[in-house]
Write a protein that holds these residues in place. Structure first.
Motif, short mmCIF file in Angstrom:
data_model
loop_
_atom_site.label_atom_id
_atom_site.label_comp_id
_atom_site.label_asym_id
_atom_site.label_seq_id
_atom_site.Cartn_x
_atom_site.Cartn_y
_atom_site.Cartn_z
N VAL A 11 0.87 -1.18 0.00
CA VAL A 11 0.00 0.00 0.00
C VAL A 11 0.91 1.23 0.00
CG1 VAL A 11 -1.77 1.29 1.27
CG2 VAL A 11 -1.78 -1.22 1.31
N TYR A 12 0.73 2.09 -1.01
CA TYR A 12 1.50 3.32 -1.11
C TYR A 12 0.57 4.52 -0.90
CZ TYR A 12 5.90 1.68 -3.33
OH TYR A 12 7.12 1.11 -3.61
N LEU A 13 1.13 5.56 -0.31
CA LEU A 13 0.40 6.82 -0.20
C LEU A 13 1.24 7.91 -0.86
CD1 LEU A 13 -1.96 8.49 1.34
CD2 LEU A 13 -0.13 9.08 2.89
N VAL A 14 0.62 8.66 -1.76
CA VAL A 14 1.32 9.79 -2.39
C VAL A 14 0.63 11.07 -1.94
CG1 VAL A 14 2.05 10.88 -4.56
CG2 VAL A 14 1.92 8.39 -4.40
N THR A 15 1.33 11.91 -1.17
CA THR A 15 0.75 13.20 -0.81
C THR A 15 1.01 14.16 -1.98
OG1 THR A 15 2.70 14.22 0.19
CG2 THR A 15 1.36 12.79 1.63
N GLY A 16 0.08 15.07 -2.21
CA GLY A 16 0.24 15.99 -3.34
C GLY A 16 0.12 15.26 -4.66
N GLY A 17 -0.59 14.12 -4.65
CA GLY A 17 -0.67 13.26 -5.83
C GLY A 17 -1.44 13.84 -7.00
N CYS A 18 -2.06 15.00 -6.81
CA CYS A 18 -2.76 15.64 -7.93
C CYS A 18 -2.00 16.84 -8.46
CB CYS A 18 -4.17 16.04 -7.51
SG CYS A 18 -5.20 14.60 -7.22
N GLY A 19 -0.79 17.07 -7.98
CA GLY A 19 0.01 18.19 -8.47
C GLY A 19 0.75 17.81 -9.76
N GLY A 22 3.20 15.16 -8.70
CA GLY A 22 2.45 14.08 -8.05
C GLY A 22 1.69 13.22 -9.04
N GLU A 23 1.06 13.85 -10.04
CA GLU A 23 0.29 13.07 -11.03
C GLU A 23 1.22 12.12 -11.79
OE1 GLU A 23 -2.28 15.29 -13.73
OE2 GLU A 23 -2.41 13.56 -15.08
N ILE A 84 5.15 8.61 -0.24
CA ILE A 84 5.93 9.52 -1.08
C ILE A 84 5.33 10.89 -0.86
CG2 ILE A 84 6.64 10.10 -3.44
CD1 ILE A 84 6.46 7.18 -4.19
N HIS A 85 6.10 11.76 -0.21
CA HIS A 85 5.56 13.05 0.23
C HIS A 85 5.99 14.16 -0.75
CE1 HIS A 85 4.31 16.35 2.62
NE2 HIS A 85 5.47 16.61 3.18
N THR A 86 5.13 14.41 -1.74
CA THR A 86 5.44 15.48 -2.71
C THR A 86 4.62 16.73 -2.44
OG1 THR A 86 3.73 15.11 -4.41
CG2 THR A 86 5.64 13.67 -4.50
N ALA A 87 3.61 16.65 -1.57
CA ALA A 87 2.75 17.83 -1.34
C ALA A 87 3.59 18.99 -0.85
CB ALA A 87 1.67 17.50 -0.32
N GLY A 88 3.31 20.16 -1.36
CA GLY A 88 4.06 21.33 -0.92
C GLY A 88 3.48 22.57 -1.54
N LEU A 89 3.83 23.68 -0.94
CA LEU A 89 3.41 24.96 -1.50
C LEU A 89 4.60 25.52 -2.25
CD1 LEU A 89 0.98 26.70 -1.67
CD2 LEU A 89 1.48 27.63 0.57
N VAL A 231 10.01 15.75 -15.90
CA VAL A 231 9.11 15.28 -14.83
C VAL A 231 8.98 13.75 -14.81
CG1 VAL A 231 7.00 15.60 -16.22
CG2 VAL A 231 6.88 15.77 -13.72
N GLY A 232 8.99 13.12 -15.98
CA GLY A 232 8.87 11.66 -16.02
C GLY A 232 10.07 10.99 -15.36
N ASN A 233 11.24 11.58 -15.53
CA ASN A 233 12.43 11.01 -14.89
C ASN A 233 12.43 11.26 -13.38
OD1 ASN A 233 13.60 9.81 -17.17
ND2 ASN A 233 14.36 11.80 -17.88
N VAL A 234 11.91 12.43 -12.97
CA VAL A 234 11.81 12.71 -11.53
C VAL A 234 10.84 11.69 -10.90
CG1 VAL A 234 11.22 14.43 -9.78
CG2 VAL A 234 12.25 15.17 -11.93
N ALA A 235 9.72 11.46 -11.58
CA ALA A 235 8.75 10.49 -11.06
C ALA A 235 9.37 9.10 -10.98
CB ALA A 235 7.52 10.47 -11.97
N TRP A 236 10.10 8.73 -12.02
CA TRP A 236 10.75 7.41 -12.07
C TRP A 236 11.74 7.25 -10.91
CZ3 TRP A 236 10.82 2.64 -12.69
CH2 TRP A 236 11.93 1.88 -13.05
N MET A 237 12.47 8.32 -10.61
CA MET A 237 13.42 8.26 -9.49
C MET A 237 12.68 8.02 -8.17
SD MET A 237 16.53 10.91 -9.61
CE MET A 237 17.57 10.66 -8.21
N HIS A 238 11.52 8.67 -8.00
CA HIS A 238 10.74 8.46 -6.78
C HIS A 238 10.30 6.99 -6.67
CE1 HIS A 238 10.59 12.83 -6.58
NE2 HIS A 238 10.00 12.75 -5.41
N VAL A 239 9.83 6.45 -7.79
CA VAL A 239 9.34 5.07 -7.79
C VAL A 239 10.49 4.10 -7.45
CG1 VAL A 239 8.37 3.24 -9.27
CG2 VAL A 239 7.45 5.57 -9.37
N LEU A 240 11.65 4.34 -8.06
CA LEU A 240 12.80 3.47 -7.81
C LEU A 240 13.28 3.55 -6.37
CD1 LEU A 240 15.50 3.63 -10.63
CD2 LEU A 240 14.28 1.65 -9.76
N VAL A 241 13.36 4.78 -5.85
CA VAL A 241 13.81 4.95 -4.46
C VAL A 241 12.86 4.20 -3.53
CG1 VAL A 241 14.02 6.61 -2.58
CG2 VAL A 241 15.01 7.14 -4.78
#
Ligand SMILES: NC(=O)C1=CN([C@@H]2O[C@H](COP(=O)(O)OP(=O)(O)OC[C@H]3O[C@@H](n4cnc5c(N)ncnc54)[C@H](O)[C@@H]3O)[C@@H](O)[C@H]2O)C=CC1
Ligand SMILES: C[C@H](CCCC(C)(C)O)[C@H]1CC[C@H]2[C@@H]3[C@H](O)CC4=CC(=O)CC[C@]4(C)[C@H]3CC[C@]12C
Length: 369
Positions: A11-19, A22-23, A84-89, A231-241
């Motif tokens: 079970v994964y939780l992504v904060t800010g997942g609609c940014g 995050g998307e 994965i905590h991406t939510a932020g202002l 952005v796709g590579n940043v997302a990929w790095m998050h998934v790998l980490v």
């Protein structure tokens, strides 16, 4: 079929997942994390696109919530293995108050950490920023630096200050005992300026160019290099980490990683022209049309106007003293730490990243007309 269902256990939780980022993280997890059983998307504002994700084998749970509310975060996190905590202002334009930026970015992160401890979530990946390092208030260049390059990281602006504090909280939390007795494993990813599908600032600059008759006027010398990452590579790095943290906890826990790929080193404006050019914009001038002191004067005037108009309306143009200093200071990274620690290679080549971004700009453009 039974084997497949058994393999799907996390079970994964992504904060800010609609940014913006995050998307991409959410979509990447669904495509590239076969062990996923449930994906929780926690955001202040939920996007309607989430509905289309609910037809697959992974349970997609959308949670409307606020990271500044500790109880909401803890409730969303109960039973999650990874967050994965991406939510932020993300505000360098003076739209939000320094207090609000601090509350969301620092208190929000503290709430995520406490929720991990309380609920027993053992793995936390935090989206930090290159701004935690620099450019600093003195405008020192950071030229092709890595995670160990010495640099005087001194900030005054609320956004980098908040990201630096939040990153520190995340790194210090590594090793804390979570509910159930296991140690929390954390790490922080530091993207440089992210670009790609969904990048609002690129859209704003595009519209600015349209208003100026299809032209943009060079403001920054072409020699000032600015770090950018797709952005796709940043997302990929998050998934790998997130995937590798469990197996490589001793190596990766408490570490920071710049997010990088093969995007070329260019000035902020020249880089944007890689996408804006094919959309019909032209960058006028091989050198800045206005001297730096005059630009800085205009930036200061903008800041003054913002302050004067604040009781009446929100005036938040792209140009202010901080954004000018950012755009005018070389900050580029050259590192292979992510490759060494968890085998990261960019998923998207520069050509692919560029094409995808152009197609997105052009599609948006035709919808707008
Ligand atoms: N855009 C960039 O170039 C870079 C961004 N970052 C970091 O990446 C992360 C994501 O940034 P972007 O996707 O660009 O920003 P974004 O503004 O598109 O996404 C942030 C998301 O967080 C959500 N959010 C904001 N406040 C919230 C709250 N109180 N509770 C719950 N959700 C909340 C927003 O609704 C939004 O969906 C941020 O942490 C930012 O600091 C780091 C480096 C570069
Ligand atoms: C908006 C700036 C460009 C203004 C050009 C001018 C002065 C001619 O009008 C952007 C220049 C650099 C950008 C920032 C940088 O990419 C790093 C960032 C990291 C983050 O974590 C969030 C976003 C940002 C602060 C990004 C914001 C826009 C710029 C300041």
């Amino acid at each position: 079929m039974a084997d497949f269902a058994q393999a799907q256990k996390l079970v994964y939780l992504v904060t800010g997942g609609c940014g913006f980022l995050g998307e991409h993280v959410v979509r990447m997890l669904l495509q590239r994390e076969p062990r996923l059983r449930e994906l929780r998307i926690f955001d202040l504002h939920l996007g309607s696109w989430l509905e289309e994700l609910k037809t697959g084998t992974v349970q997609v749970t959308a949670i409307q919530g606020d990271v500044t509310q500790a109880d909401e975060v803890a409730a969303a996190m109960a039973g999650a293995h990874v967050v994965i905590h991406t939510a932020g202002l993300v505000d360098v334009f003076g739209r939000a108050s320094p207090e609000t930026i601090h509350e969301v970015n620092v208190q929000g992160t503290q709430n995520v950490i406490e929720a991990c401890v309380q609920t027993g979530t053992q793995f936390l990946v935090y989206t930090s920023s290159m701004e935690v390092v620099g450019p600093n208030i003195k405008g020192h260049p950071f030229y092709r630096g890595n995670e160990d390059t010495p640099y005087e990281a001194v900030h005054r602006h609320p956004y980098p200050c908040s990201k630096a504090l939040a990153e520190q909280l995340v790194l210090e939390a590594n090793g804390r005992e979570v509910h159930g007795g296991l140690p929390l494993v954390t790490c922080a990813l530091r993207p440089t300026g992210i670009y790609g599908e969904g990048h609002q600032i690129m859209r704003d600059i595009y519209h600015q160019g349209l208003r100026l008759g299809g032209r943009l006027f060079r403001a920054i010398p072409a020699s000032v290099e600015h770090g950018r990452v797709y952005v796709g590579n940043v997302a990929w790095m998050h998934v790998l980490v997130a995937r590798e943290l469990e197996q490589r906890a001793a190596l990766m826990g408490g570490q920071v990683y710049f997010c990088y790929d093969k995007s070329p080193y260019k000035s902020y404006e020249d880089f944007n022209m890689e996408f804006l050019g094919p959309c019909g914009l032209r960058l006028v001038g091989t050198r800045p049309l206005l001297p730096y002191w005059l630009l800085m004067l205009l930036a200061v005037l903008n800041a003054l106007l913002q302050w004067l108009l604040r009781p009446l309306l929100l005036y938040a143009p792209l140009l202010n003293p901080y954004t000018l200093a950012m755009a005018n200071t070389t900050f580029t990274v050259s590192t292979n730490k992510a490759q060494r620690h968890f085998g990261y290679e960019p998923l998207f080549s520069w050509e692919e990243s560029r094409t995808r971004t152009i197609l997105w700009m052009q599609a948006k453009d035709s919808v707008a007309q």
